[in-house]
Design a protein around this motif. Structure first.
Motif, PDB file in Angstrom:
ATOM      1  N   ASN A 483       0.933  -0.943  -0.066  1.00  0.00           N
ATOM      2  CA  ASN A 483       0.276   0.273  -0.004  1.00  0.00           C
ATOM      3  C   ASN A 483       0.922   1.101  -0.161  1.00  0.00           C
ATOM      4  N   ASP A 485       0.027   4.536  -0.129  1.00  0.00           N
ATOM      5  CA  ASP A 485       0.333   5.287   1.332  1.00  0.00           C
ATOM      6  C   ASP A 485       1.100   5.149   2.510  1.00  0.00           C
ATOM      7  N   LYS A 533      -4.910  -0.541   7.858  1.00  0.00           N
ATOM      8  CA  LYS A 533      -5.979   0.178   7.232  1.00  0.00           C
ATOM      9  C   LYS A 533      -6.981   1.201   7.461  1.00  0.00           C
ATOM     10  N   LYS A 536      -6.854   4.822   6.160  1.00  0.00           N
ATOM     11  CA  LYS A 536      -7.828   5.777   5.277  1.00  0.00           C
ATOM     12  C   LYS A 536      -8.883   6.492   5.954  1.00  0.00           C
ATOM     13  N   ASN A 537      -8.843   6.325   7.584  1.00  0.00           N
ATOM     14  CA  ASN A 537      -9.871   7.577   8.253  1.00  0.00           C
ATOM     15  C   ASN A 537      -9.316   8.038   8.908  1.00  0.00           C
TER      16      ASN A 537
END
Ligand code: ATP
Ligand code: MG
Length: 567
Positions: A483, A485, A533, A536-537
């Motif tokens: 990933n 990011d 994860k 994303k938030n």
């Protein structure tokens, strides 16, 4: 450091020979590697941990005015002959010859070498005091190396030596070293106690040990919960044990068939073990190689403390005796007492037996004991040789003494002139009169501290290190390396902390998250920044290893928050 490039061989398997948590965890987490009995390699994590400990030790010693030197590890045997310690140290000394047949010793401690270092240069009171130390490998061919770095054969010690023109000045320095050691062990985040220690055969008037409290410790400490009193059991004192209900006894010889133990006898007579005299028979080995059978008498309610017993007769060690050896010197096993003891046998009585009466003691005859005996023999030698028990009364305040287990990580010692006399290190005072230099000596088990820290600070997931000594204060864990990011943020934070000089590691390995987090917990990074994860938030998580707590944090606050924690 990038985890993908680091040499950190972690493992799920516990080593076969390890029983202690710190030993198992240091190997499993890739800090150390076993080479042979009592010999270890330090891997990159272990080396960093050691260096961080050394940094704290060095900073505090330098602040206290000590000067660092480094002495040769290989030491000429002549020095050990001069001090007379070549035999005393026995098999722990590793000796070898060079190609010219000169005898050498691998330094187990450096008193001789350090006195030799100064003896021809320091000749006047004007050059004193002086405090020199080194942080250096030591070798002791320990009889039972075990517990990993805790009791190794090759290990790192900080050994310091101070030189003075008077006893008072040496005591002042001793006090300063005690304070300095306290600061060191506080900075290392350790829960420790300073206790009175055995000064042993080396002589000197006082010594204190620094003990890290841990159930796995090899030393037993006697501590008072009501005051500051604390001592190694080898030297602990107590207020005299009060006499239980007195019993009426008439003097006489009693038939006590096959009754040899205090327990059996106490049941037979219905009398408290306090009134019995226990004979502990040992073979004493002396420095000159001679030996003799010695009988130590303590109350039936007491045990013999071996170190005290050794000191009471100036022996090197005490060995158990066989029944043949006893027979040879005319002793009857199980029935040895102080009346009619064969004349040539050396006997030492515990100090609390002084002036005692109403005693039950072996009759030196099979199946017989004397009852109602009085201890009034001529020329009795008394010494404090009984082991202090839990519940005995504190010698200072009368509180109930308790046992604790401890790991000895430091030992400071008022040495006096033992070595300077033997090695002829003298100084001239203001009147031009020559005196032996007064010494103190101060040790810290630097590599043992690695074990002690881990022993005191771990859980079922692994090691928990305080940030002051952790090889990396911060671990940045990229959950999914694919990933971009996650990678980008991880790299950015990594660069930031690198530029601040904070020891940081970036877990950029192509492994699953679960695998990486288990490694992080095993190794014991104080803080792991998890980039996963929730990115994303706009959030990441900080794992506080010690509290096993996760803290959510917004990305724009992350650097600020982590700085607060790790800098
Ligand atoms: P111990 O009673 O544990 O054998 P010691 O009293 O013989 O130690 P010192 O001569 O006082 O040890 O040495 C100073 C310090 O060196 C000790 O306080 C201890 O922390 C450390 N040390 C001694 N022996 C070892 C060893 N075999 N392995 C690791 N550290 C050690
Ligand atoms: Mg010691």
């Amino acid at each position: 450091m990038r985890f993908s490039k680091a040499y950190i061989p972690t493992s799920k398997e516990s080593p076969n020979d390890a029983t202690l948590a710190s030993h198992i965890l240091l190997i499993r987490a890739g800090y150390i590697q076993s080479v042979a009995s009592g010999l270890y390699n330090l891997l990159p994590l272990g080396k960093k941990l050691l260096e961080n400990i050394i940094k704290i030790v060095r900073e505090e010693l330098d602040k206290a005015g000590c000067q660092e030197v480094e002495l040769s590890f290989v030491t000429p045997a002549e020095l050990w002959e001069e001090s007379g310690r070549i035999n005393k140290f026995g098999k722990e000394l590793l000796r070898f010859r060079d190609r010219k047949d000169n005898l050498f010793v691998l330094g187990p401690t450096h008193e001789e070498m350090m006195v030799n270092l100064i003896r021809n240069n320091v000749t006047s009171y004007k050059q004193l005091p002086l405090n020199l130390y080194q942080i250096k490998t030591k070798f002791r061919d320990e009889a039972r190396p075990r517990f990993g770095l805790m009791r190794a054969r090759e290990f790192v010690m900080k050994d310091g030596y101070s030189f003075h023109s008077s006893d008072e000045d040496m005591k002042r320095e001793f006090q300063l070293m005690e304070e300095t050691y306290r600061k060191i062990f506080q900075r290392l985040g350790l829960d420790f106690r300073v206790v009175e220690a055995d000064s042993g055969a080396i002589g000197g008037s006082g010594s204190k040990e620094f003990m890290v409290l841990a159930d796995s410790g090899e030393d037993t400490l006697v501590v008072c919960p009501s005051c500051q009193y604390g001592a190694n059991i080898e030297t602990a004192k107590r207020a005299k044990v009060p006499e239980p209900e007195p019993v009426e006894m008439n003097f006489g010889k009693f038939y006590t068939p096959n009754l040899k133990t205090i327990e059996e006898l106490s049941q037979f007579f219905h009398i408290d073990p306090y009134f019995f005299v226990k004979a502990v028979i040992k073979k004493a080995i002396y420095e000159d190689g001679s030996d003799e059978v010695v009988v130590f008498f303590v109350r039936g309610s007491d045990e013999l403390e071996e170190t005290k017993a050794i000191n009471s007769i100036g022996a090197l060690e005490l060995l158990d005796t066989s029944s043949e050896e006893l027979e040879k010197v005319g002793l009857v096993a199980g029935f040895v007492g102080f009346i009619d003891l064969p004349k040539n046998i050396r006997a030492v009585f515990d100090i609390e037996l002084e002036d005692s009466e109403n005693l039950i003691t072996g009759a030196n005859e099979v199946d017989y004991h004397y009852v109602g005996a009085k201890l009034d023999l001529p020329n009795i030698s008394f010494a404090d040789i009984a082991k202090v028990r839990e519940g005995d009364m504190c010698p200072t305040c009368g509180g109930r003494l308790e046992y604790r287990k401890g790991i000895e990580v430091g030992h400071i010692f008022q040495l006096g002139t033992t070595y300077s006399e033997k090695l002829e290190a003298n100084f001239l005072d203001q009147q031009g009169k020559s005196h032996p230099i007064v010494m103190g000596t101060y040790g810290i088990g630097v590599s043992r501290l690695i074990s002690a820290i881990v022993e005191q600070s771990h859980d079922d997931r692994g090691i928990v290190l305080p940030k002051e000594v952790a090889p990396y204060r911060l671990n940045i864990l990229i959950s999914n390396i694919k990933n971009s990011d996650e990678v980008e943020l991880g790299e950015k934070i990594y660069n930031h902390f690198q530029s601040l000089g904070v020891p940081v590691i970036l877990d950029d390995r192509k492994e699953r998250f679960g695998f990486k987090i288990r490694d992080a917990e095993l190794i014991g990074f104080p803080y792991t920044l998890i980039i996963g994860k929730s990115l994303k938030n706009g959030e990441v998580e900080i794992l506080h290893r010690k509290e096993n707590r996760k803290e959510k944090i917004a990305i724009d606050k992350v650097i600020e928050r982590v700085e607060e924690l790790v800098v």
